[in-house]
Design an enzyme around this catalytic site. Structure first.
Site, short mmCIF file in Angstrom:
data_model
loop_
_atom_site.label_atom_id
_atom_site.label_comp_id
_atom_site.label_asym_id
_atom_site.label_seq_id
_atom_site.Cartn_x
_atom_site.Cartn_y
_atom_site.Cartn_z
N HIS A 117 0.85 -1.19 0.00
CA HIS A 117 0.00 0.00 0.00
C HIS A 117 0.88 1.23 0.00
CE1 HIS A 117 -3.18 2.81 1.17
NE2 HIS A 117 -3.99 1.90 0.67
N ASP B 269 -8.07 -5.45 -0.66
CA ASP B 269 -8.48 -6.22 -1.83
C ASP B 269 -8.21 -7.72 -1.68
OD1 ASP B 269 -9.44 -4.02 -3.30
OD2 ASP B 269 -7.39 -3.42 -3.74
#
Ligand SMILES: CC(C)(COP(=O)(O)OP(=O)(O)OC[C@H]1O[C@@H](n2cnc3c(N)ncnc32)[C@H](O)[C@@H]1OP(=O)(O)O)[C@@H](O)C(=O)NCCC(=O)NCCS
Length: 374
Positions: free
Chosen positions: A259, A310
């Site tokens: 991320h 996700d």
């Protein structure tokens, strides 16, 4: 440009504006409420209300909001005709981008960018987007459409329109939690895109269409559609370790990990993982959960990378028997609340977003007439 220019590739670490909608500092919070608590104590409708109206609703406010959104669960006939005319292979995310653009032509408030009109448009999109996704899905498979039901919750109605039967309470809650977690995330790429588009005083639908285009990419929302590719390529728990070690050695990017902001893990992934595990157990198929566990361990020990939202979301939707190309559109069903809140906030205190670029092209040179150019 001044010599004191600040340049950060990908705008990494750059504070590009102010927001009162959410922060990732000290744990993700929506308007001050920790997302961990929202996921335990609230539903997606309450969170959408929170994002649009600044605070959580009381029971009366929630009931009225839900009624307005449920009343918007329909899409105009010309859009349905267009959906039927799209090539069957059209990706649902592309079809949704088109659908939102078409919805703008039929919205009575399209050209009105006042705060109140933007909230009305956002509420309508919350009702219309799940219908647009489900209708397109069924048209593309030559299945009869399942009409939306106003008596079902947002999540239950969506699953009902896709599968043609009412979902279980556990499935509905799992989808609900995933939507809470997907609803808002500060200045991510798609939200920033929406803000840039609307900072020109363009309309809310244009901002949402632009945001859908940005979300689609595999480095952003499109990652949830790649998760099952990774698991299938890994083959199963027996072959997973070897596969992931080889993939990392080949310098492959493992979708669902890493991320830009969270470097010590994504709390949203930890919350959703529990729901994903339960959903998989309910199907009696835990192969992909076991495979995912092995991949997580190796990616963490080898690359110090942790899963993002996700990673469990892609597996959850698979366990709920949803087809992969629907996963990023489901993200849209939720993030439209955050995008709209940001567009409204941007327009309430607007300043055109127009940064500068560092020039790397040729030095100044004369223009030769066409007949002198070789
Ligand atoms: C999200 C993402 C784009 C953020 O990346 P970023 O902040 O730009 O970080 P970088 O791409 O600069 O990566 C830094 C390092 O980690 C590695 N890395 C980052 N994410 C990785 C991943 N998912 N798989 C393998 N390696 C990864 C990069 O290869 C790079 O390694 P290097 O320094 O040896 O070259 C990136 O982690 C990624 O592509 N993840 C996969 C897509 C995804 O899940 N997106 C959803 C985000 S919510």
């Amino acid at each position: 440009m001044s010599t004191a220019e600040i340049y950060s590739p990908g705008l990494e670490g750059v504070v590009a504006g102010e927001t009162a909608i959410s922060t990732v500092e000290g744990g993700l919070r929506y308007r001050g409420y920790p997302v961990t608590e929202l996921a335990q104590k609230a539903g997606f409708d309450e969170v959408a209300y929170l994002l649009l109206y600044d605070d959580l609703p009381n029971p009366k406010q929630l009931a009225e909001f839900q009624q307005r959104v449920a009343a918007a669960r329909q899409i105009p006939a010309p859009l349905q005709d267009l959906q039927k005319a799209l090539p069957p292979a059209t990706a649902p995310m592309d079809a949704l981008r088109t659908a939102v653009s078409v919805l703008a032509h039929f919205d009575p408030d399209t050209a009105d960018s006042s705060h109140a009109a933007n909230v009305r448009k956002a509420e309508r999109l919350l009702g219309q987007i799940p219908v647009a996704i489900a209708f397109q899905y069924r048209f593309s498979k030559a299945l009869p459409v399942v009409k939306p039901r106003a008596d079902l919750s947002n999540e239950a109605n969506f699953l009902y329109m896709i599968h043609g039967k009412e979902p279980s309470a556990a499935e509905t809650r799992a989808l609900d939690v995933s939507l809470i977690l997907y609803a808002e995330h500060e200045f991510n790429a798609s939200t920033f895109t929406a803000r840039v588009a609307c900072s020109t005083e363009s309309d809310l639908h244009s901002g949402i269409v632009a945001a859908i285009g940005a979300l689609k990419g595999p480095l952003h929302g499109g990652a949830n559609e790649k998760v099952m590719d990774i698991l299938r390529a890994a083959g199963g728990p027996e072959t997973a370790e070897k596969w992931i070690r080889n993939a990392l050695a080949r310098k492959e990017r493992i979708m669902g990990f890493g991320h830009r902001v969270y470097k010590t893990g994504d709390v949203r992934a930890r919350i959703l993982k529990e729901f994903t595990k339960k959903a998989a157990e309910a199907t009696g198929q835990t192969k992909w959960e076991k495979t995912a566990e092995i991949i997580e361990q190796v990616v963490q020990s080898e690359k110090n990378l942790l899963p993002n939202l996700d990673w469990p979301a892609g597996r959850l939707y698979h366990a709920m028997n949803l087809e992969v190309p629907l996963y990023t559109p489901i993200f849209v069903m939720s993030r439209v609340a955050g995008w709209s809140a940001h567009i409204i906030e941007q327009l309430d205190h607007n300043r055109l977003i127009r940064p500068r670029a560092r020039y790397t092209g040729p030095d100044v040179r004369p223009v030769k007439p066409l007949n002198e150019r070789r």
